[in-house]
Design a protein around this motif. Sequence first.
Motif, PDB file in Angstrom:
ATOM      1  N   TYR A 116       0.850  -1.195   0.000  1.00  0.00           N
ATOM      2  CA  TYR A 116       0.000   0.000   0.000  1.00  0.00           C
ATOM      3  C   TYR A 116       0.887   1.246   0.000  1.00  0.00           C
ATOM      4  N   PRO A 117       0.331   2.408  -0.346  1.00  0.00           N
ATOM      5  CA  PRO A 117       1.062   3.671  -0.147  1.00  0.00           C
ATOM      6  C   PRO A 117       1.315   3.867   1.349  1.00  0.00           C
ATOM      7  N   ASN A 118       2.381   4.564   1.664  1.00  0.00           N
ATOM      8  CA  ASN A 118       2.751   4.770   3.064  1.00  0.00           C
ATOM      9  C   ASN A 118       1.649   5.494   3.828  1.00  0.00           C
ATOM     10  N   ALA A 119       1.264   4.901   4.979  1.00  0.00           N
ATOM     11  CA  ALA A 119       0.205   5.502   5.792  1.00  0.00           C
ATOM     12  C   ALA A 119       0.494   5.413   7.280  1.00  0.00           C
ATOM     13  N   GLY A 120       1.584   4.768   7.663  1.00  0.00           N
ATOM     14  CA  GLY A 120       1.934   4.695   9.077  1.00  0.00           C
ATOM     15  C   GLY A 120       1.581   3.368   9.721  1.00  0.00           C
ATOM     16  N   LEU A 121       2.071   3.202  10.954  1.00  0.00           N
ATOM     17  CA  LEU A 121       1.960   1.929  11.660  1.00  0.00           C
ATOM     18  C   LEU A 121       0.523   1.529  11.954  1.00  0.00           C
ATOM     19  N   SER A 122      -0.268   2.446  12.500  1.00  0.00           N
ATOM     20  CA  SER A 122      -1.651   2.102  12.861  1.00  0.00           C
ATOM     21  C   SER A 122      -2.465   1.701  11.642  1.00  0.00           C
ATOM     22  N   ALA A 123      -2.329   2.462  10.551  1.00  0.00           N
ATOM     23  CA  ALA A 123      -3.056   2.133   9.333  1.00  0.00           C
ATOM     24  C   ALA A 123      -2.629   0.773   8.793  1.00  0.00           C
ATOM     25  N   SER A 124      -1.334   0.465   8.875  1.00  0.00           N
ATOM     26  CA  SER A 124      -0.848  -0.826   8.385  1.00  0.00           C
ATOM     27  C   SER A 124      -1.410  -1.971   9.212  1.00  0.00           C
ATOM     28  N   ARG A 125      -1.436  -1.803  10.508  1.00  0.00           N
ATOM     29  CA  ARG A 125      -2.025  -2.847  11.361  1.00  0.00           C
ATOM     30  C   ARG A 125      -3.509  -3.028  11.048  1.00  0.00           C
ATOM     31  N   ASN A 126      -4.224  -1.925  10.846  1.00  0.00           N
ATOM     32  CA  ASN A 126      -5.651  -2.018  10.514  1.00  0.00           C
ATOM     33  C   ASN A 126      -5.856  -2.690   9.161  1.00  0.00           C
ATOM     34  N   ARG A 127      -4.981  -2.415   8.208  1.00  0.00           N
ATOM     35  CA  ARG A 127      -5.068  -3.095   6.912  1.00  0.00           C
ATOM     36  C   ARG A 127      -4.838  -4.593   7.087  1.00  0.00           C
ATOM     37  N   GLY A 128      -3.935  -4.936   7.982  1.00  0.00           N
ATOM     38  CA  GLY A 128      -3.698  -6.344   8.265  1.00  0.00           C
ATOM     39  C   GLY A 128      -4.903  -7.016   8.892  1.00  0.00           C
ATOM     40  N   ILE A 129      -5.549  -6.329   9.820  1.00  0.00           N
ATOM     41  CA  ILE A 129      -6.761  -6.873  10.454  1.00  0.00           C
ATOM     42  C   ILE A 129      -7.831  -7.138   9.398  1.00  0.00           C
TER      43      ILE A 129
END
Length: 309
Positions: free
Chosen positions: A61-74
């Motif tokens: 994904y485009p860079n969005a930060g740690l929280s967004a990445s974890r949410n994308r993983g969920i």
Amino acid sequence: MSISVIVPVFNGEKTVKETIKSILNQTFTNIEVIIINDGSTDTTLEIIENIPDSRIKIFSYPNAGLSASRNRGIFQAKREYISFIDADDLWTPDKLESQWQALQSNPQAAVAYSWTDYIDESSKFIKSGRRIKVNGDAFDKLLITNFLENGSNPLIRQEALKIGGFDETLFAAEDIDMWLRLAANYDFVCVEKPQILYRISTTSMSTNLKRQEAASLKVIERGFSYPKAEKLQHLKKQSLSHLYQYLTFKAIEAPPQQRQTMTAVYFWWNWIKNNPAIAKNKRVVIIAVLKIIFPQLFERVTQLKVALM
């Protein structure tokens, strides 16, 4: 039963392979490894694409930060349990199995956590983390201090994440914010051994502790506003004291080019202000002040101790 392991990574070429190896070597093998490539511009993607294991799933994904990445993983996770690990941390081989067994033995709990040890950039042991044991209702303990210590720790029942994902507006403290929301609704269970190896490096040291302070204060205020905290308001000063103690030593331990003496003094003063009993411990006060004013002296003493060992 199976587990989704979520690995957010941004420019993690130096450590991500070792992190993934520690996941694939788990004794609990029924897992999917969801790697969220958060817009890496180094060789991270090439490295993870060349790891031959069918359990790995890569999403870029485009860079969005740690929280967004974890949410994308969920969002991508398909298994009954979820665990997160940052791309520079490691697990002991029995981490997932021990936490999964703890949840099987405690069906009323939704979160299992372990203890943490700290490692350096070469994956060598630095120090032990806190050995805090909490089983059952963990909310009041978490209001005071984040005894999980990091985001690479817990195993969570997926159904418990109906409380919502990580707060993407927070610059820091998004982990404790999530743990508090979980603790407000579910029990925790402790695995009484160190299974998370949390990496400390000069590049991971925060360069903006004031922003970290602001985010942490927001999370503390939010936590004490929950209905479950109605009778726990007396713990607020203790919570603030722990925060400023952490920030004080974070400021002291920062590399020379990042060290801000006046910021360290400000944090130290708020630590004392929220816990006047600390001021009575002259040894703690003197050491903290000397570390703030004469950091080079303590660095040289530490180096001398290491050389003599």
